[in-house]
Enzyme design. Structure first.
Site, mmCIF file in Angstrom:
data_model
loop_
_atom_site.group_PDB
_atom_site.id
_atom_site.type_symbol
_atom_site.label_atom_id
_atom_site.label_comp_id
_atom_site.label_asym_id
_atom_site.label_seq_id
_atom_site.Cartn_x
_atom_site.Cartn_y
_atom_site.Cartn_z
ATOM 1 N N SER A 295 0.826 -1.157 0.156
ATOM 2 C CA SER A 295 0.194 -0.371 0.238
ATOM 3 C C SER A 295 0.052 0.734 0.176
ATOM 4 C CB SER A 295 -1.238 -0.396 0.961
ATOM 5 O OG SER A 295 -1.802 1.093 0.867
ATOM 6 N N ASP A 383 -10.623 -4.777 -4.651
ATOM 7 C CA ASP A 383 -9.495 -4.133 -3.267
ATOM 8 C C ASP A 383 -9.982 -2.932 -2.742
ATOM 9 O OD1 ASP A 383 -7.438 -1.981 -2.091
ATOM 10 O OD2 ASP A 383 -6.033 -2.761 -3.486
ATOM 11 N N HIS A 426 -6.969 -5.785 -0.055
ATOM 12 C CA HIS A 426 -6.240 -4.558 -0.444
ATOM 13 C C HIS A 426 -5.239 -5.886 0.601
ATOM 14 C CE1 HIS A 426 -4.106 -1.082 -0.626
ATOM 15 N NE2 HIS A 426 -3.782 -1.448 0.702
#
Length: 504
Positions: A295, A383, A426
């Site tokens: 991320s 995600d 995610h």
């Protein structure tokens, strides 16, 4: 009829307006009416009392402990309470300084009523919490993120770290203050390399942010920096997935980066920790490190490569899991009260990760949308935090204008209709079997990881060596991140200014 039904229609989870580029959000919906007084004689349970006091603005911290029930184990109660907190934030009746205590109390009150029974069950439940039931479906932009993550906790996606933070303590504090070896005088690099951006963080603080396991070989194996995402630290982010597996390999030595405030402050400062750590590992081992990111960690690494040009020369690989090189159009769902109007209070790094933020725009300018080192990216259509995340339009997609070598693996496209192309969130990409195979492939071969060499992993659901409990702990990263985001103070209304050194 449940006693909370009196207010259910008023405080059902909000359908939030889709986010617009910061700082001009979409017009806020008309405020919900203040609920009518509860008729005399109607039973008022602790949940109902909480809802009314939150919305009316009469909740005080002194009465908070008695206002929130000891246990929330019913989905209806949970959604009502989460919706009330969200609405109170948006109406301005819950002051920002009070929000952490209220949210922490809610996380304490939610008690899991079930636990996933298999990896597939865990994946299905995690995706369903964000309204996703198909591998071809993207999460809706209208979400009540607090209700979603509390639903995950109710379903058993929790951890000791979540419980500690909810109790008002931080299990990460000591990991910011590690005692690591100083850099030998003959290898000084801090703030001395011509062309590199200056460091604003003191060297001692940068060095202390690395957790170096006692098993670290100091150059007998390749150092691999594990750089976390928003709301997490390196160990919590990776020790139940990629870090756990790499620690068992003969060719990799994971080191965990624990950036203070869980990457919620200025992302430009977070990038200083990445830049320093990579230089430190090279200076003390004489072996070029690699970096694995999740991320925001990927954004921070890209910023470090761009503005500390000596760093790409000493890094063999960047493997980016669920990266957001173009930010995300869903950034606003992480901002408490984002639908309340023009004044949006959020944490600095979340505002910086909006799709059209100044930070993202500056990063991508002048070739920043292209790789600086051999880069392997892996991302998922489903995600729930970063969107868009499909094909070459994905936020996680990098160009290769410098011809250093890039592979972009879009899971649902690469493993179409196969298990590894399924419902990966995610955080779920961290335990995806193709993702880990690409990590290994990149570290053991020149250039980026190659899907053609690992496509046999498409038939699996989870990386070999990971258990159901690892999957559950990994999926708990999003509830933990949201808890940290809602608890972070002070909130800001505009993103941090671009650093003076970032002139290109």
């Amino acid at each position: 009829m449940h006693s909370y039904a009196v207010l259910a229609a008023v405080v059902a989870p909000l359908v939030l307006a889709a986010p617009a580029p910061f700082p001009n959000p979409v017009a806020a919906p008309a405020p919900a009416p203040i609920p009518a007084p509860i008729p005399q004689g109607v039973e008022i349970n602790p949940i109902t009392g909480l809802l009314g006091s939150l919305i009316e603005g009469t909740l005080t911290l002194g009465s908070l402990s008695s206002a929130v029930p000891a246990v929330i184990s019913d989905l209806g109660n949970l959604l009502d309470a989460a919706g009330a907190v969200t609405q109170a934030i948006e109406n301005g009746t819950l002051l920002g300084t009070d929000t952490p205590a209220v949210v922490q109390k809610l996380f304490q009150a939610v008690q899991p009523t079930s636990t996933p029974t298999s990896v597939q069950d865990a994946m299905n439940k995690a995706a369903a919490a964000f309204g996703v039931s198909s591998a071809s479906q993207t999460p809706a932009p209208e979400q009540d993120i607090l209700a979603n993550v509390l639903t995950l906790v109710l379903d058993g996606f929790t951890s000791s770290d979540i419980q500690a933070v909810a109790a008002g303590t931080s299990p990460f504090t000591n990991s910011y203050n590690n005692v690591n070896r100083p850099v030998p005088l003959l290898k000084i690099f801090y703030n001395t390399v011509i062309g590199n951006a200056p460091f604003n963080v003191p060297e001692a603080q940068l060095r202390a942010a690395m957790y170096i396991p006692s098993t670290f070989t100091w150059g007998k194996k390749q150092p691999v920096l594990m750089s976390p995402g928003t709301g997490a630290t390196g160990g919590i982010n990776f020790e139940t997935n990629i870090g756990k597996l790499l620690a068992q390999e003969s060719f990799a030595d994971p080191v965990y980066l624990n950036i203070p405030q869980e990457l919620l402050s200025d992302a430009q400062v977070n990038a200083e920790y990445v830049s320093y750590a990579l230089q430190y590992l090279y200076a003390l081992t004489s072996k070029k490190p690699a970096i694995v990111t999740w991320s925001q960690g990927s954004l921070d690494a890209q910023w470090a490569f761009k503005y500390w040009p000596s760093v790409p020369k000493i890094v063999t690989d960047h493997i980016a899991i669920s990266p957001d090189y173009h930010g995300t159009v869903l950034a606003y769902i992480l901002c408490p009260g984002f639908a309340a109007g023009d004044s949006i209070a959020c944490v600095p790094s979340v505002i910086q990760q909006d799709y059209n933020s100044n930070f993202v725009t500056k990063l991508r300018s002048n070739g920043g949308d292209s790789a600086y080192v051999p880069t392997t990216t892996v991302y998922s259509l489903t995600d729930e935090i970063v969107q868009p995340q499909e094909g070459t339009a994905a936020s996680g997609y990098l160009n290769d204008a410098r011809n250093v070598g890039v592979s972009n693996t879009f899971l649902q496209g690469a493993c179409l209709a196969e298990p590894a192309g399924g419902l990966y969130t995610h955080e779920g990409v961290l335990y995806n079997p193709v993702a880990y195979a690409l990590v290994v492939d990149a570290l053991q071969n020149s250039g980026p990881g190659s899907f053609s060499r690992v496509e046999g992993q498409c038939g699996a659901l989870v990386a070999p060596g990971l258990s159901l409990s690892d999957v559950i702990a990994t999926e708990a990263l999003t509830p933990l991140a949201v808890l940290n985001i809602f608890s972070y103070l002070p909130k800001v209304f505009v993103e941090p200014a671009i650093m003076s050194y970032a002139t290109y």
